[in-house]
Design a protein around this motif. Structure first.
Motif, PDB file in Angstrom:
ATOM      1  N   SER A 167     -38.805  26.890 -39.263  1.00  0.00           N
ATOM      2  CA  SER A 167     -39.297  26.134 -40.083  1.00  0.00           C
ATOM      3  C   SER A 167     -39.266  24.757 -39.804  1.00  0.00           C
ATOM      4  O   SER A 167     -40.829  24.687 -40.221  1.00  0.00           O
ATOM      5  N   GLY A 168     -38.740  24.208 -39.733  1.00  0.00           N
ATOM      6  CA  GLY A 168     -38.409  22.396 -39.212  1.00  0.00           C
ATOM      7  C   GLY A 168     -38.737  22.398 -38.538  1.00  0.00           C
ATOM      8  O   GLY A 168     -38.613  21.139 -38.009  1.00  0.00           O
ATOM      9  N   TRP A 180     -47.922  28.668 -42.712  1.00  0.00           N
ATOM     10  CA  TRP A 180     -47.057  29.722 -43.358  1.00  0.00           C
ATOM     11  C   TRP A 180     -47.291  31.009 -42.455  1.00  0.00           C
ATOM     12  O   TRP A 180     -46.955  31.697 -43.223  1.00  0.00           O
ATOM     13  N   GLU A 181     -48.655  31.355 -41.954  1.00  0.00           N
ATOM     14  CA  GLU A 181     -48.659  32.328 -41.551  1.00  0.00           C
ATOM     15  C   GLU A 181     -47.722  32.342 -40.132  1.00  0.00           C
ATOM     16  O   GLU A 181     -47.051  33.594 -39.926  1.00  0.00           O
ATOM     17  N   THR A 182     -47.548  31.074 -39.411  1.00  0.00           N
ATOM     18  CA  THR A 182     -46.784  31.593 -38.293  1.00  0.00           C
ATOM     19  C   THR A 182     -45.065  31.553 -38.896  1.00  0.00           C
ATOM     20  O   THR A 182     -44.347  32.565 -38.005  1.00  0.00           O
ATOM     21  N   LEU A 183     -44.880  31.168 -40.446  1.00  0.00           N
ATOM     22  CA  LEU A 183     -43.252  31.462 -40.622  1.00  0.00           C
ATOM     23  C   LEU A 183     -43.682  33.415 -40.933  1.00  0.00           C
ATOM     24  O   LEU A 183     -43.042  34.613 -41.487  1.00  0.00           O
ATOM     25  N   TRP A 184     -44.563  33.341 -41.813  1.00  0.00           N
ATOM     26  CA  TRP A 184     -44.712  35.285 -41.554  1.00  0.00           C
ATOM     27  C   TRP A 184     -44.483  36.333 -41.064  1.00  0.00           C
ATOM     28  O   TRP A 184     -43.869  36.843 -41.499  1.00  0.00           O
ATOM     29  N   HIS A 185     -45.182  35.766 -39.624  1.00  0.00           N
ATOM     30  CA  HIS A 185     -44.202  36.448 -39.016  1.00  0.00           C
ATOM     31  C   HIS A 185     -43.143  36.538 -38.236  1.00  0.00           C
ATOM     32  O   HIS A 185     -42.355  37.995 -38.357  1.00  0.00           O
ATOM     33  N   TYR A 186     -43.035  35.935 -38.876  1.00  0.00           N
ATOM     34  CA  TYR A 186     -41.060  35.679 -38.565  1.00  0.00           C
ATOM     35  C   TYR A 186     -40.813  36.295 -39.548  1.00  0.00           C
ATOM     36  O   TYR A 186     -39.227  37.405 -39.253  1.00  0.00           O
ATOM     37  N   MET A 187     -41.024  36.694 -40.880  1.00  0.00           N
ATOM     38  CA  MET A 187     -40.727  37.025 -42.143  1.00  0.00           C
ATOM     39  C   MET A 187     -40.424  38.501 -41.504  1.00  0.00           C
ATOM     40  O   MET A 187     -39.477  39.484 -42.503  1.00  0.00           O
ATOM     41  N   GLN A 188     -41.769  38.977 -40.544  1.00  0.00           N
ATOM     42  CA  GLN A 188     -41.717  40.602 -40.472  1.00  0.00           C
ATOM     43  C   GLN A 188     -40.479  41.052 -39.606  1.00  0.00           C
ATOM     44  O   GLN A 188     -40.987  41.955 -38.587  1.00  0.00           O
ATOM     45  N   PRO A 259     -46.671  25.422 -31.158  1.00  0.00           N
ATOM     46  CA  PRO A 259     -48.431  24.721 -31.691  1.00  0.00           C
ATOM     47  C   PRO A 259     -49.383  25.690 -31.633  1.00  0.00           C
ATOM     48  O   PRO A 259     -50.686  25.361 -31.717  1.00  0.00           O
ATOM     49  N   MET A 260     -49.578  26.583 -30.498  1.00  0.00           N
ATOM     50  CA  MET A 260     -50.867  27.945 -30.526  1.00  0.00           C
ATOM     51  C   MET A 260     -51.059  28.373 -32.033  1.00  0.00           C
ATOM     52  O   MET A 260     -52.031  28.773 -31.983  1.00  0.00           O
ATOM     53  N   SER A 261     -50.260  28.885 -32.859  1.00  0.00           N
ATOM     54  CA  SER A 261     -50.154  29.150 -34.359  1.00  0.00           C
ATOM     55  C   SER A 261     -49.838  28.134 -35.131  1.00  0.00           C
ATOM     56  O   SER A 261     -50.838  27.974 -36.229  1.00  0.00           O
ATOM     57  N   GLU A 262     -49.149  26.295 -35.635  1.00  0.00           N
ATOM     58  CA  GLU A 262     -48.848  25.958 -35.956  1.00  0.00           C
ATOM     59  C   GLU A 262     -50.780  25.065 -36.603  1.00  0.00           C
ATOM     60  O   GLU A 262     -50.264  24.596 -37.576  1.00  0.00           O
TER      61      GLU A 262
END
Length: 289
Positions: A167-168, A180-188, A259-262
């Motif tokens: 996240s950082g 948060w969508e970028t992080l959601w992908h990681y949570m899954q 970069p492409m998702s954040e």
């Protein structure tokens, strides 16, 4: 109102290194094939912005797939008896198999993070197969800066830990929804997948000894790195360009490791389109000659 996006998703069955795989592939557009490679522990949803941008898809056939064990690409039969570890050879063979399976001629490949590292391997070992290579957050090596064992423990939520670890590495003023969508992908991410990807990123994919052997005269190499990325920093990418004569480098102000998702809009408008324009011009000049 119902509004379908232009992205089409399908499953591609093919054999990779003797193992039958069922690979989920999304694509949109027409023109020069552009294969997109996601980051460690995530999947092809990271390229939704590129897949939906008509400035790209009007000229490029954008193809994004989930690596085996990632996203909608389930592990092969018998996975429960193995430990997932991404190796350089397996990664290369997967990309080549998909390019062959889709009958792509001289595709452009754009990869981020582990994808940015494997792009360097493709430039070294298979430059004749590709029209151009784009490395996002590319470095020849990555030093461990956190304890990855936390990503796969029975007493913690592995997906949330993976999201916390990355996240950082994003920009400070990127759109909140995209962050948060970028992080959601990681949570899954599946159990142990982020850890297995980092086997390639930290150990097996180390390219420091051979990086100077890359010949950009055989295949153009474009490197784009966000200035907020501490995992593969602009300084790390600059080290690559010092060793690889003819490589193009751009530091992406305001962006980080994804970069492409954040921040898809900023990434595409300011940084990706100029590279794609040059690749297209070079392709037309080559075909005319």
């Amino acid at each position: 109102m119902a509004d379908f996006e232009p992205i089409v998703g399908r499953y591609l069955k093919l054999e990779i290194d003797g193992v039958l795989q069922r690979i989920y592939v999304e694509e949109a557009g027409h023109g020069i094939p552009l294969i997109c490679l996601h980051t460690a522990g995530s999947d092809s949803r990271q390229f939704r912005g590129v897949l939906n941008d008509t400035r790209v898809t009007s000229r490029y056939r954008v193809i994004a797939f989930d690596l085996p064990w990632h996203g909608k690409s389930s592990p092969p039969a018998g996975w429960q008896n193995t430990e997932y570890r991404l190796t350089t050879d397996a990664y290369i063979q997967t990309i080549l198999a998909i390019a062959d399976g889709l009958e792509l001629e001289k595709p452009v490949v754009m990869g981020c993070s582990i994808g940015g590292r494997i792009v360097l391997h493709l430039a070294l070992h298979h430059p004749h197969r590709f029209g151009a290579l784009i490395g996002l957050e590319s470095a020849a090596h990555n030093e461990a800066h956190y304890d990855i064992s936390w990503a796969h423990r029975p007493d913690v939520h592995g997906g949330e830990v993976c999201a916390a670890l990355v996240s950082g590495a994003m920009g400070s003023d990127i759109p909140e929804a995209d962050r948060w969508e970028t992080l959601w992908h990681y949570m899954q991410s599946g159990p142990g997948i982020f850890k297995g990807d980092l086997f390639f990123y930290r150990l097996d994919g180390d390219l420091r000894e051979d990086i100077a052997k890359i010949d950009t005269g055989r295949c153009p190499l474009y490197l784009l790195t966000g200035n907020y990325d501490y995992s593969a920093s602009p300084a790390d990418t600059l080290e690559v360009t010092k060793s690889v004569k003819g490589a193009y480098f751009t530091e992406m102000t305001g962006l980080g490791h994804f970069p492409m998702s954040e921040d898809p809009s900023r990434f595409i408008q300011q940084f990706l389109l100029p590279v794609l324009d040059k690749i297209e011009i070079d392709a037309h000049e080559h075909s005319a000659s």
